[in-house]
Design an enzyme around this catalytic site. Structure first.
Site, PDB file in Angstrom:
ATOM      1  CB  CYS A 161      -0.919  -0.008   1.223  1.00 39.54           C
ATOM      2  SG  CYS A 161      -1.929   1.474   1.334  1.00 39.54           S
ATOM      3  CB  CYS A 164      -0.568   2.510   4.031  1.00 41.19           C
ATOM      4  SG  CYS A 164      -2.093   1.874   3.366  1.00 41.19           S
ATOM      5  CG  ASP A 165       3.338   1.257   4.387  1.00 38.79           C
ATOM      6  OD1 ASP A 165       2.818   1.735   5.404  1.00 38.79           O
ATOM      7  OD2 ASP A 165       3.280   0.053   4.093  1.00 38.79           O
TER       8      ASP A 165
END
Ligand code: FAD
Ligand code: NAP
Length: 337
Positions: A161, A164-165
């Site tokens: 992701c 997300c990261d």
């Protein structure tokens, strides 16, 4: 998924919290309908069944808000001419479902179901729930590459992701690899181009599967370099990712590409394992529906969204299927009484 977690906790403070583990809930309450999953399909099914007065109980699972909470702007959900943040869209769906009386169980994952007898039984941890009907909206999870180093280096440079990261310091101004050729891979590569020094888009064929608009944007981005006809054979590193071993499928040539992050975006597999042997599914695990309905092979069990759609897999189609499953469910329940 670090900075996303805080977003999710904001998403999921239901207005009416159920005492799932309380004494009173030990006595089984017969639910009219349990909705499993809180993506576009689940929330839409909740809006419709709640408006029909069924007081649905929705179990969110471990990804409250579903897959769209992992993306940034959603440009193709009708009604938002300027686009809408995926997280915000899901938050609005939740609020709408709650407004009509949907009851929500946060982060509750269904471990098993017994659909052999009615009422159906749903097991979540040590709790057993009973329901007259069920709407399955469990979506799909990340597909794994299955190469050496992938599991070992997960969260140490390997991630599924970018939203997300991607902004983490370990990826800043570093060469990054995105694996895949679909819309997700293109979107992730574009997002990562804000942070990485270079983004290599490694795809196993010489043509992207992504929609033309996404492919054009990704390939037109000067920080993104496609590597065609190539597979990742191994992700390298001890403590953290230092590179990938690639093999060109046409020439057979192998080489090592240095990188600090590997973002795997090779599609999803339906979250339907818990229904195996009870609900009909195709070879890939997608639930089979009676044509033009939301009904599964078990009377009283309906399905919607990516768990039962191997073809379209869009937010709007998942929402539409959620509506269909809810209406089918409502009519089926009415016919029982
Ligand atoms: P999901 O959103 O996958 O939700 C599934 C839900 O089921 C989750 O809440 C999960 O916690 C729950 N669950 C799973 N197993 C269990 C269990 N055992 N017990 C309880 N709950 C469970 N589509 C678009 O139309 N436009 C876009 O711009 C777009 N961008 C995307 C970007 C990315 C990065 C990705 C990955 C996908 C994107 N998609 C987009 C596709 C879109 O996200 C999906 O089609 C949509 O989310 C499907 O909704 P769903 O409700 O079927 O499933
Ligand atoms: P996808 O469309 O299934 O694409 C998966 C990609 O990964 C394909 O290019 C596939 O290669 C590749 N792949 C699969 N298994 C592989 C393996 N083992 N090794 C290497 N490569 C592998 O999945 P997705 O991109 O996640 O998209 C899913 C759905 O969400 C789609 O319907 C998409 O339209 C939608 N979505 C929409 C948006 C948007 O509209 N903005 C954004 C993201 C996702 P092949 O091409 O060779 O099969």
């Amino acid at each position: 998924p670090r900075h996303d977690r805080s977003r999710q906790s904001r998403l999921l403070v239901p207005q009416a919290t159920l005492q799932f583990g309380s004494k009173s809930s030990q006595q089984l309450k017969m639910e009219n309908v349990i909705i499993i999953g809180s993506g576009c399909a689940g929330w839409t099914a909740a809006v419709y069944t709640a408006r029909a007065g069924l007081e649905p109980l929705l179990l969110t699972g471990q990804q409250p808000g579903g897959l769209l909470t992992t993306t940034t702007v959603v440009e193709n959900f009708p009604g938002f001419s300027k686009g809408i943040d995926g997280f915000e869209l899901m938050q609005e769906m939740q609020k709408q479902a709650e407004r009509f009386g949907t009851r929500i169980q946060l982060a509750v994952t269904v471990d098993s179901v017994d659909l052999s007898l009615r009422p159906f039984r749903v097991q979540a941890g040590s709790k057993t729930l009973e329901a007259k009907s069920i709407i399955v909206a469990t979506g799909a999870g990340h597909r794994h590459l299955g190469v050496p180093g992938e599991k070992e280096l997960e969260n140490r440079g390997v991630t599924y992701c970018a939203t997300c990261d991607g902004a983490l310091p370990i990826f800043r101004n570093k060469p990054l690899v995105v694996v895949g050729g679909g819309d997700t891979a293109c979107e992730e590569a574009m997002y990562l181009s804000r942070f990485g020094s270079k983004v290599y888009l490694v795809h196993r064929r010489d043509q992207l599967r992504a929609s033309p608009i996404m492919a054009e944007r990704a390939l037109g981005n000067e920080k993104i370099e496609p590597i065609w006809n190539t597979e990742v054979e191994e992700i390298l590193g001890e403590e953290e990712v230092v590179g990938v071993r690639l093999r060109n499928k046409v020439t057979g040539e192998a080489r090592v590409l240095d990188c600090d992050g590997v973002f795997i975006a090779i599609g999803h597999v339906p979250n339907t394992k818990i229904f195996k042997g009870q609900l009909d599914m195709n070879d890939s695990g997608y639930l089979k529906l009676t044509p033009e309905t939301g009904a599964t092979n078990v009377e009283g069990v309906f399905a919607a969204g990516d768990c039962s759609d191997s073809v379209y897999r869009q937010a709007i189609t998942a929402a539409g299927m959620g509506c269909r499953a809810a209406i089918d469910c409502e009519r089926w329940l009415a016919a029982q009484s």
